[in-house]
Write a protein that holds these residues in place. Sequence first.
Motif, PDB file in Angstrom:
ATOM      1  N   ARG A 285       3.882   4.249 -13.044  1.00  0.00           N
ATOM      2  CA  ARG A 285       4.656   3.007 -13.156  1.00  0.00           C
ATOM      3  C   ARG A 285       6.136   3.255 -12.885  1.00  0.00           C
ATOM      4  NH1 ARG A 285       1.780   0.681 -18.713  1.00  0.00           N
ATOM      5  NH2 ARG A 285      -0.112  -0.146 -17.700  1.00  0.00           N
ATOM      6  N   LEU A 286       6.679   4.315 -13.489  1.00  0.00           N
ATOM      7  CA  LEU A 286       8.091   4.620 -13.278  1.00  0.00           C
ATOM      8  C   LEU A 286       8.363   4.987 -11.817  1.00  0.00           C
ATOM      9  CD1 LEU A 286       8.871   6.718 -16.489  1.00  0.00           C
ATOM     10  CD2 LEU A 286       9.588   4.377 -15.988  1.00  0.00           C
ATOM     11  N   ALA A 287       7.459   5.763 -11.218  1.00  0.00           N
ATOM     12  CA  ALA A 287       7.649   6.161  -9.820  1.00  0.00           C
ATOM     13  C   ALA A 287       7.578   4.955  -8.895  1.00  0.00           C
ATOM     14  CB  ALA A 287       6.591   7.196  -9.428  1.00  0.00           C
ATOM     15  N   THR A 288       6.659   4.034  -9.174  1.00  0.00           N
ATOM     16  CA  THR A 288       6.555   2.822  -8.349  1.00  0.00           C
ATOM     17  C   THR A 288       7.838   2.003  -8.426  1.00  0.00           C
ATOM     18  OG1 THR A 288       4.159   2.733  -8.687  1.00  0.00           O
ATOM     19  CG2 THR A 288       5.247   0.709  -7.973  1.00  0.00           C
ATOM     20  N   PHE A 289       8.378   1.863  -9.627  1.00  0.00           N
ATOM     21  CA  PHE A 289       9.622   1.118  -9.801  1.00  0.00           C
ATOM     22  C   PHE A 289      10.772   1.818  -9.076  1.00  0.00           C
ATOM     23  CE2 PHE A 289      13.456   0.058 -12.312  1.00  0.00           C
ATOM     24  CZ  PHE A 289      13.456  -1.321 -12.114  1.00  0.00           C
ATOM     25  N   ALA A 290      10.826   3.163  -9.162  1.00  0.00           N
ATOM     26  CA  ALA A 290      11.884   3.910  -8.483  1.00  0.00           C
ATOM     27  C   ALA A 290      11.772   3.784  -6.972  1.00  0.00           C
ATOM     28  CB  ALA A 290      11.824   5.381  -8.908  1.00  0.00           C
ATOM     29  N   VAL A 291      10.543   3.823  -6.451  1.00  0.00           N
ATOM     30  CA  VAL A 291      10.342   3.667  -5.006  1.00  0.00           C
ATOM     31  C   VAL A 291      10.791   2.287  -4.541  1.00  0.00           C
ATOM     32  CG1 VAL A 291       8.575   3.514  -3.206  1.00  0.00           C
ATOM     33  CG2 VAL A 291       8.508   5.381  -4.854  1.00  0.00           C
ATOM     34  N   LEU A 292      10.484   1.255  -5.336  1.00  0.00           N
ATOM     35  CA  LEU A 292      10.916  -0.100  -4.988  1.00  0.00           C
ATOM     36  C   LEU A 292      12.438  -0.193  -4.954  1.00  0.00           C
ATOM     37  CD1 LEU A 292       8.397  -2.280  -7.032  1.00  0.00           C
ATOM     38  CD2 LEU A 292       8.550  -2.096  -4.540  1.00  0.00           C
ATOM     39  N   LEU A 293      13.117   0.409  -5.937  1.00  0.00           N
ATOM     40  CA  LEU A 293      14.582   0.398  -5.941  1.00  0.00           C
ATOM     41  C   LEU A 293      15.142   1.134  -4.730  1.00  0.00           C
ATOM     42  CD1 LEU A 293      15.507   1.023  -9.699  1.00  0.00           C
ATOM     43  CD2 LEU A 293      15.621  -1.124  -8.408  1.00  0.00           C
ATOM     44  N   ALA A 294      14.550   2.289  -4.395  1.00  0.00           N
ATOM     45  CA  ALA A 294      15.017   3.048  -3.243  1.00  0.00           C
ATOM     46  C   ALA A 294      14.808   2.275  -1.944  1.00  0.00           C
ATOM     47  CB  ALA A 294      14.297   4.402  -3.184  1.00  0.00           C
ATOM     48  N   ALA A 295      13.640   1.620  -1.831  1.00  0.00           N
ATOM     49  CA  ALA A 295      13.366   0.840  -0.622  1.00  0.00           C
ATOM     50  C   ALA A 295      14.323  -0.344  -0.502  1.00  0.00           C
ATOM     51  CB  ALA A 295      11.918   0.353  -0.643  1.00  0.00           C
ATOM     52  N   ALA A 296      14.600  -1.011  -1.634  1.00  0.00           N
ATOM     53  CA  ALA A 296      15.531  -2.135  -1.615  1.00  0.00           C
ATOM     54  C   ALA A 296      16.935  -1.674  -1.234  1.00  0.00           C
ATOM     55  CB  ALA A 296      15.549  -2.826  -2.980  1.00  0.00           C
ATOM     56  N   GLY A 297      17.341  -0.515  -1.757  1.00  0.00           N
ATOM     57  CA  GLY A 297      18.654   0.020  -1.402  1.00  0.00           C
ATOM     58  C   GLY A 297      18.754   0.380   0.069  1.00  0.00           C
ATOM     59  N   ALA A 298      17.698   1.018   0.593  1.00  0.00           N
ATOM     60  CA  ALA A 298      17.701   1.372   2.007  1.00  0.00           C
ATOM     61  C   ALA A 298      17.737   0.128   2.890  1.00  0.00           C
ATOM     62  CB  ALA A 298      16.466   2.216   2.336  1.00  0.00           C
ATOM     63  N   ALA A 299      16.992  -0.910   2.493  1.00  0.00           N
ATOM     64  CA  ALA A 299      16.989  -2.148   3.269  1.00  0.00           C
ATOM     65  C   ALA A 299      18.352  -2.843   3.217  1.00  0.00           C
ATOM     66  CB  ALA A 299      15.898  -3.085   2.745  1.00  0.00           C
ATOM     67  N   TRP A 300      18.987  -2.821   2.044  1.00  0.00           N
ATOM     68  CA  TRP A 300      20.278  -3.510   1.892  1.00  0.00           C
ATOM     69  C   TRP A 300      21.369  -2.834   2.709  1.00  0.00           C
ATOM     70  CZ3 TRP A 300      21.982  -8.014   0.078  1.00  0.00           C
ATOM     71  CH2 TRP A 300      23.354  -8.157  -0.136  1.00  0.00           C
TER      72      TRP A 300
ATOM     73  N   GLY B 153       0.814  -1.217   0.000  1.00  0.00           N
ATOM     74  CA  GLY B 153       0.000   0.000   0.000  1.00  0.00           C
ATOM     75  C   GLY B 153       0.844   1.261   0.000  1.00  0.00           C
ATOM     76  N   VAL B 154       1.945   1.239   0.740  1.00  0.00           N
ATOM     77  CA  VAL B 154       2.826   2.414   0.798  1.00  0.00           C
ATOM     78  C   VAL B 154       3.471   2.667  -0.557  1.00  0.00           C
ATOM     79  CG1 VAL B 154       4.938   3.326   1.812  1.00  0.00           C
ATOM     80  CG2 VAL B 154       3.256   2.185   3.270  1.00  0.00           C
ATOM     81  N   VAL B 155       3.921   1.600  -1.222  1.00  0.00           N
ATOM     82  CA  VAL B 155       4.566   1.755  -2.526  1.00  0.00           C
ATOM     83  C   VAL B 155       3.585   2.327  -3.547  1.00  0.00           C
ATOM     84  CG1 VAL B 155       5.556   0.482  -4.463  1.00  0.00           C
ATOM     85  CG2 VAL B 155       6.295  -0.026  -2.135  1.00  0.00           C
ATOM     86  N   VAL B 156       2.371   1.802  -3.581  1.00  0.00           N
ATOM     87  CA  VAL B 156       1.366   2.303  -4.515  1.00  0.00           C
ATOM     88  C   VAL B 156       1.031   3.766  -4.217  1.00  0.00           C
ATOM     89  CG1 VAL B 156      -1.028   2.057  -5.281  1.00  0.00           C
ATOM     90  CG2 VAL B 156       0.390   0.026  -4.943  1.00  0.00           C
ATOM     91  N   THR B 157       0.922   4.102  -2.944  1.00  0.00           N
ATOM     92  CA  THR B 157       0.626   5.483  -2.559  1.00  0.00           C
ATOM     93  C   THR B 157       1.738   6.427  -3.003  1.00  0.00           C
ATOM     94  OG1 THR B 157      -0.664   4.731  -0.657  1.00  0.00           O
ATOM     95  CG2 THR B 157       0.123   7.005  -0.622  1.00  0.00           C
ATOM     96  N   MET B 158       2.981   6.004  -2.806  1.00  0.00           N
ATOM     97  CA  MET B 158       4.102   6.846  -3.223  1.00  0.00           C
ATOM     98  C   MET B 158       4.083   7.068  -4.739  1.00  0.00           C
ATOM     99  SD  MET B 158       5.934   7.825  -0.659  1.00  0.00           S
ATOM    100  CE  MET B 158       7.503   8.216  -1.401  1.00  0.00           C
ATOM    101  N   GLY B 159       3.770   6.037  -5.498  1.00  0.00           N
ATOM    102  CA  GLY B 159       3.684   6.200  -6.944  1.00  0.00           C
ATOM    103  C   GLY B 159       2.584   7.156  -7.347  1.00  0.00           C
TER     104      GLY B 159
END
Length: 277
Positions: free
Chosen positions: A145-160, A105-111
Motif C-alpha cells: 500500500r505504501l509503495a503504491t502510494f509512493a509510486v503514484l506521487l512519483a508519477a504525478a510529480g514526473a507528469a507535473w 496495471g503498472v502502478v500495481v506491479t510497481m507496488g
Amino acid sequence: TPCHAAAICISFIPLGLLPHVGNKLWALRDESQRSKFVAASFVFGLILPCMAFGGILGRAVLGDDLIGGVANDVVPRLFIELLPVWLAALLGVGILAAIMSTADGVVVTMGQIFANDLYRLTYAPRYQAHRSPDDIDATALKIGRLATFAVLLAAAGAAWFGQSLNITLFSAIGFGGMSAAFAGPLVLGILWDGVTKIGAFAGFATGAVVFIGVISGLVTAIGDSSGLLYGITAWLAAESGTAFSIAALGGILGCVVTYLVSLVTPSYASAHLQRFS
C-alpha cells in the motif's frame, strides 16, 4: 541513418525477452498455438510502427503549429480538426480509458515489486524467518500500500514537471534505460547457459550506468581532436539526445561485460541449469 535504424532494432531485442511477455508464450501447451502466438506478435509488431503516421498526418494538417510544446497534443487536435465533435470526444474517452487501464496495471506491479519480490521473497526468508506467514503477509500488505502510494506521487510529480517535455522522447528514455540494463542478462542468458549471477549483475549495472551517464550529458569530448579518445567521446556527446543509440550501445557493452565476468566467476551447478532447460 542506417546506423540509427540498426540501433532501434538492437534496442528493441530485450523487449521481446522480458518475462511478462515470455510467460504468455510458454503458458501455451500446444506447439501450434505457440506458432500462432509468435506469428500474431510478429504481425502486430509490424503494425505498431504505423502509429508514426499519426504524427505525419498531424504535421501535414496542423503545419508549424505542431512545433514546440504542443507536439504532445497532436492526437486530440487531429480529432478536433478532422472529426465531428461527438466522435472526437468518444475516441478521446476511449484512448484515455486505455491509458488509465495500462497505468493502473503498472502502478500495481510497481507496488508488488516492493511488497512481494523485495520483501516477501528476498528479505523475509533471510532476516525474518522466525515470523509467521500471517505476520509476513500483513507486513507485505502494508508495504504494498505504501509503495503504491509512493509510486503514484512519483508519477504525478514526473507528469507535473515534465509537461513541456515530448512524451515520446520521455518514454524512449525510460525504455532505453530498461533495454540497456536487461540486454546482457536476458539476451546472453537465453543464448548461453554459462551466465553466472555475478556476470548478470555486472552486465545489468554496466548497461544502466552507460545509458544514464551518456543520456544525462555527463560525457563530453576530451583529448586531442585527432585522437581516438576524442572521436569516441565526441560521438557519445553528439548522441546523448538519441535514446535508442545509447540503449543499443549500453546493451552491447552489457552483453560483453556479462560474458567476460561470467568466464571468471563461479557458474551454476548443472543440476540447477537442467531444471530450467
